[in-house]
Write an enzyme that holds these catalytic residues in place. Structure first.
Site, PDB file in Angstrom:
ATOM      1  CG  ASP A  93      40.718  18.631  63.887  1.00 43.59           C
ATOM      2  OD1 ASP A  93      41.537  18.509  62.962  1.00 43.59           O
ATOM      3  OD2 ASP A  93      41.039  18.624  65.083  1.00 43.59           O
ATOM      4  CG  ASP A 103      38.990  18.773  57.044  1.00 40.38           C
ATOM      5  OD1 ASP A 103      39.264  19.925  57.476  1.00 40.38           O
ATOM      6  OD2 ASP A 103      39.743  17.798  57.180  1.00 40.38           O
TER       7      ASP A 103
END
Length: 301
Positions: free
Chosen positions: A221, A219
């Site tokens: 951050d 993902d």
């Protein structure tokens, strides 16, 4: 400078982090294996070590977080892991780990061949040599030979996105970054944020093991806001899906790389990391300490 030598035949240790460890275990369900449960001066490693053969290469597999992912990043016995792999004959270590992305172009599900690290850990023992002055050179923490080997495999897989470089910021954890920290890491030049590459890479160098890391962004951050309307459970499911995708891509890359290990016969700088790194007067060191750490530095005495 002593001539660099590469141990032969090469034995590749694979340290699987989140996602990849399970994928590796499933891959080996029908393969002949041997299980090792070594003890070390630093205790037991994270998991039993599975030995097998892939494409005529001896491979040792270790689950960084233990069976069932029970060890948080700060609790991983990094010294025991690297000592055990070295004692079992490993010459090269290929590590993987889930990360957050600090850059827009490093998309979740893709792979990154990390080449630099920024170490923010504070709680972890980061050397084997607590009773000697040992200073290993570490300007290139990831083995250039192994990185060329992985890049060559990636070139043979045009449908797979593998970024050739990336700076990995290793934080202590286990909580994630604040937004201010995430922005700071980006300003530092970080590309990825994770919790496990250090002191693993440092210890590999101290053990004269060539080391490379395939990072798996799951993902972005928290520097990047989530799209509006995404609920926490939906975000978690998305991250898990990205981890599964990255793990499958990682496993495919490793299999392709193992189909041709010619490059791994080239000398790695790591294999002679201690040739000039033991600064202590060897005659003054405790013989019991020399023997205790013999698998790591014994050939230099």
């Amino acid at each position: 400078m002593p001539r660099m030598t590469s141990p032969t035949p090469s034995t590749l240790a694979i340290i699987g982090g989140s996602g990849l460890a399970d994928a590796l275990t499933q891959t080996l369900d029908n393969a002949p294996t041997t299980t090792h449960t070594p003890d070390t001066p630093f205790g037991q490693p994270s998991s039993p070590i599975t030995e097998t053969t892939w494409s005529d290469t001896r491979v040792l597999l270790l689950q960084r977080h233990g069976p069932g992912h029970t060890l948080n990043p700060s609790a991983v016995p990094y010294r025991a892991n690297l000592f055990a792999l070295k004692a079992l004959g490993a010459t090269h270590v290929l590590a993987s780990g889930a990360t957050g992305s600090l850059r827009q172009h490093l998309q979740p599900g893709q792979l990154v061949l990390a080449d630099q690290f920024i170490d923010k850990t504070t709680k972890r023992a980061n050397t084997f040599y607590e009773h000697a002055a040992v200073h290993a050179e570490f300007s290139e923490p990831c083995c250039p030979v192994m990185r060329r080997w992985l890049a060559a495999a990636a070139d043979r897989m045009p449908d797979l996105t593998v970024h050739p470089t990336g700076t990995y910021v290793c934080m202590e954890g286990p909580t994630f970054s604040t937004k201010a920290e995430s922005e700071m890491h980006r300003q530092w030049g970080g590309d990825l944020i994770g919790m496990t590459a250090m002191p693993e890479a440092r210890l590999a160098r101290e053990a004269e093991l060539a080391y490379a890391l395939i990072a798996m962004p799951t993902d972005y951050d928290c520097w990047k806001p989530h799209p509006p309307g995404n609920d926490p459970m939906g975000l978690l499911q998305e991250i898990i899906g990205n981890l599964q995708t990255a793990s499958a891509n990682n496993l495919a890359l490793i299999k392709e790389a193992l189909s041709d290990t010619t490059l791994l016969q080239e000398p790695s700088p790591a294999h002679d990391a201690l040739a000039l790194g033991i600064w202590s007067d060897k005659s003054q060191l405790d013989p019991e300490e020399i023997a205790r750490l013999a698998p790591l530095w014994g050939r230099h005495f």
